[in-house]
Design a protein around this motif. Structure first.
Motif, short mmCIF file in Angstrom:
data_model
loop_
_atom_site.label_atom_id
_atom_site.label_comp_id
_atom_site.label_asym_id
_atom_site.label_seq_id
_atom_site.Cartn_x
_atom_site.Cartn_y
_atom_site.Cartn_z
N ASN A 209 14.72 -37.11 -50.16
CA ASN A 209 15.81 -37.51 -51.16
C ASN A 209 16.06 -39.19 -50.70
OD1 ASN A 209 19.52 -36.82 -51.46
ND2 ASN A 209 17.94 -37.95 -52.82
N THR A 210 15.64 -40.13 -51.63
CA THR A 210 15.42 -41.48 -51.44
C THR A 210 15.27 -42.06 -52.71
OG1 THR A 210 14.69 -43.11 -50.06
CG2 THR A 210 12.88 -41.86 -50.77
N PRO A 211 15.60 -43.35 -52.92
CA PRO A 211 16.34 -43.90 -52.28
C PRO A 211 18.00 -43.44 -52.48
CG PRO A 211 15.75 -45.43 -54.12
CD PRO A 211 15.14 -44.02 -54.19
N ALA A 212 19.22 -44.02 -51.56
CA ALA A 212 20.30 -43.94 -51.77
C ALA A 212 20.64 -42.34 -51.40
CB ALA A 212 21.03 -44.20 -53.01
N HIS A 213 19.95 -41.72 -50.45
CA HIS A 213 20.09 -40.64 -50.01
C HIS A 213 21.66 -39.87 -50.05
CE1 HIS A 213 20.55 -37.63 -46.52
NE2 HIS A 213 19.35 -37.03 -46.90
N ALA B 284 23.26 -47.43 -49.75
CA ALA B 284 23.93 -47.70 -51.17
C ALA B 284 23.84 -45.81 -51.62
CB ALA B 284 22.82 -48.33 -52.13
N GLY B 285 24.62 -46.00 -52.81
CA GLY B 285 24.75 -44.41 -53.36
C GLY B 285 26.10 -43.99 -53.50
N PHE B 286 26.24 -42.58 -53.41
CA PHE B 286 27.58 -42.09 -53.97
C PHE B 286 28.35 -41.70 -52.75
CE2 PHE B 286 26.85 -40.32 -58.47
CZ PHE B 286 26.57 -41.41 -58.87
N LEU C 158 9.97 -35.94 -54.24
CA LEU C 158 10.72 -37.18 -54.17
C LEU C 158 12.11 -36.77 -55.04
CD1 LEU C 158 8.26 -39.91 -54.33
CD2 LEU C 158 8.88 -38.39 -52.52
N ASP C 159 13.23 -36.53 -54.39
CA ASP C 159 14.52 -36.25 -55.20
C ASP C 159 15.13 -37.72 -55.50
OD1 ASP C 159 17.03 -35.91 -56.27
OD2 ASP C 159 17.34 -34.24 -54.82
N ILE C 160 14.84 -38.60 -56.56
CA ILE C 160 15.27 -39.88 -56.79
C ILE C 160 16.66 -39.82 -57.62
CG2 ILE C 160 12.97 -40.67 -56.70
CD1 ILE C 160 13.14 -40.95 -59.73
N PRO D 284 23.45 -36.77 -48.40
CA PRO D 284 24.73 -37.59 -48.35
C PRO D 284 25.07 -39.11 -47.70
CG PRO D 284 24.61 -35.92 -46.80
CD PRO D 284 23.20 -35.89 -47.35
N THR D 285 23.80 -39.45 -47.05
CA THR D 285 24.15 -40.68 -46.08
C THR D 285 23.87 -41.81 -46.88
OG1 THR D 285 21.72 -40.78 -45.49
CG2 THR D 285 23.07 -39.23 -44.24
N GLY D 286 23.48 -41.86 -47.78
CA GLY D 286 23.24 -43.52 -48.60
C GLY D 286 22.08 -44.11 -47.82
N TYR D 287 21.17 -43.49 -47.16
CA TYR D 287 20.15 -44.21 -46.25
C TYR D 287 18.92 -44.23 -47.49
CZ TYR D 287 16.42 -45.28 -42.90
OH TYR D 287 15.60 -46.05 -42.11
N CYS D 288 18.21 -45.41 -47.37
CA CYS D 288 17.06 -45.60 -48.25
C CYS D 288 15.70 -45.46 -47.17
CB CYS D 288 16.98 -46.73 -49.02
SG CYS D 288 18.36 -46.91 -50.03
N LEU D 289 14.77 -44.91 -47.42
CA LEU D 289 13.53 -45.15 -46.65
C LEU D 289 13.10 -46.39 -46.66
CD1 LEU D 289 11.51 -41.81 -47.25
CD2 LEU D 289 13.11 -42.48 -45.28
N SER D 290 12.74 -47.09 -45.78
CA SER D 290 12.29 -48.37 -45.73
C SER D 290 10.65 -48.51 -45.74
CB SER D 290 12.53 -49.19 -44.30
OG SER D 290 11.80 -48.83 -43.46
N PRO D 291 10.21 -49.68 -46.22
CA PRO D 291 8.70 -49.79 -46.18
C PRO D 291 7.96 -49.43 -45.08
CG PRO D 291 9.66 -51.87 -47.34
CD PRO D 291 10.67 -50.94 -46.73
#
Length: 416
Positions: free
Chosen positions: A185-189, A356-358, A223-225, A191-198
């Motif tokens: 689950n990325t980006p803006a995962h 980022a995210g909710f 991928l849950d986007i 529940p954490t709001g984390y985005c997998l980096s390059p």
């Protein structure tokens, strides 16, 4: 539910109250008693304005109101309207469409897409994995179909993505079964709001390619986007899709696309499952089995939702309006997130990494007791297994700035 009467358990754990709706109900009761201003309902996974009203894109509403009866009442094909499927690919990839064989099938929201991913590419009894911080219904999706969900640690001690734990779980599962499916689950995962980096993607794909050297193993990355249009730079965040070019034929990438968040159409259940493969045969097979599975579950999807996306992408002026409204919401969410993170630092409140995210996540002991303590101060958040989920999507920037100190105080009171 302590026991089943006529229904069969089939490995499912069924029953109990839905925490989100239960706590949100308490928040609504508090609002009815005290008014909106002193109550922070940070439980809702939907975008609310500063007054607590649901945000719906006016550009999307305009399209909905223009639909003819044929646009919403007529059956759609089980696989989805052809134009919709083409535009769903555009909505997913933007300018970063990978050079690969790509197919799409309509689904009722991202949840329906995930349901079909599980159904089509795993067997009853299989283990599926995701991060330990995760969206609760992942487990339900697995259990309902006779699969189980196991987790790996999302974060290492230094707050980075725990690639070692991911690798260990992949090796463990592939030692037990020939298929490895993971929900990423990325980006803006959530529940954490984390985005997998390059760098995170480098590690995940290196592990994937190593496992795929065994031709008897099948690796499926799902991928849950759902929140992709609300990360800091949604256009360029999509660059990771280009990484899925020239993969081995026993590696399949599935993308769960949802119209719920990006187009504020939560209840209309617009979505799709996309496949990315280096094999034309695999992509063709996907189209066939996805249509078959859809026909045997929901039959066909919401035609009006599919028509809305089609109209948006057919009209450049309308698409520009949608983009502008999305940008306004994105900026609002980022301001709220920044306010929460800054206030958490000032209050010495530990958070998981947030971009980022909710949602934001606060790790803590005894989260249910902490939630109850916060409710005394009219702050309503969701208790997870290892902490608290705070919806910044549903409360104002001012409340985002005010909550961390109160959360810190509640944790200290409960846990010492």
């Amino acid at each position: 539910m302590s026991q089943f009467l006529m229904a069969q358990p089939n490995g499912r754990v069924v029953g109990g109250k839905d925490k989100v709706f239960e706590i949100s109900g308490k928040a609504k009761a508090a609002i009815a008693k005290y008014g909106k201003e002193p109550v922070s309902n940070a439980t809702i996974g939907a975008i609310m304005d500063d007054d607590g009203n649901l945000v719906v894109l006016s550009s999307v509403l305009e399209v909905l109101r223009s639909l003819s009866p044929e646009d919403y009442a007529e059956y759609a094909p089980p696989a989805g309207l052809p134009a919709y499927l083409d535009y769903a690919k555009q909505a997913v990839f933007g300018k970063y469409r990978p050079e690969a064989f790509i197919a799409a099938a309509a689904a009722p929201g991202g949840t329906g897409a995930l349901r079909n991913a599980v159904s089509l590419y795993t067997c009853p009894g299989d283990v599926i994995t995701t991060a330990d911080w995760n969206w609760g219904p992942y487990k339900t999706l697995c259990q309902e179909q006779g699969r189980s969900l196991e987790t790996y640690n999302y974060f290492a001690a230094d707050g980075s993505f725990d690639l070692a734990s991911f690798n260990a779980k992949m090796s463990d599962i592939l030692a037990r079964q020939p298929r490895f499916m993971v929900f990423l689950n990325t980006p803006a995962h959530n529940p954490t709001g984390y985005c997998l980096s390059p760098e995170d993607w480098d590690g995940v794909l290196a592990s994937t390619l190593e496992a795929a050297k065994d031709p008897e193993k099948k690796i499926i990355l799902v991928l849950d986007i759902a929140y992709i249009d609300f990360c800091k730079d949604p256009e360029n965040e999509r660059a990771f899709f280009k990484r899925f070019e020239n993969l081995p034929e026993n590696v399949l990438v599935l993308v769960a696309f949802s119209m719920s968040k990006s187009y504020t159409m939560y209840g209309m259940r617009g979505g799709a499952l996309l496949c990315i493969s280096s094999s034309q045969a695999v992509a063709d097979e996907f189209a066939t089995v996805a249509a078959f599975a859809s026909r045997g579950t929901w039959s066909n999807c919401n035609r009006s939702a599919m028509t809305v996306l089609t109209r948006i992408y057919e009209n450049p002026e309308l698409k520009a309006r949608v983009d502008a409204e999305q940008a306004e919401i994105r900026d609002m969410l980022l301001r709220r997130g920044d306010a929460f993170v800054q206030a958490a630092k000032e209050a010495d409140l530990k958070m998981t990494p947030f971009s980022a995210g909710f949602f934001c996540v606060i790790p803590c002991e005894n989260p249910d007791a902490v939630c109850e303590e916060l409710q005394k101060d009219n702050i309503f958040v969701l208790a997870l297994a290892k902490g608290l989920r705070v919806s910044i999507a549903s409360v104002s920037e001012a409340k985002c700035a005010a909550m961390p100190a109160k959360i810190k105080a509640a944790i200290t009171k409960v846990n010492g």
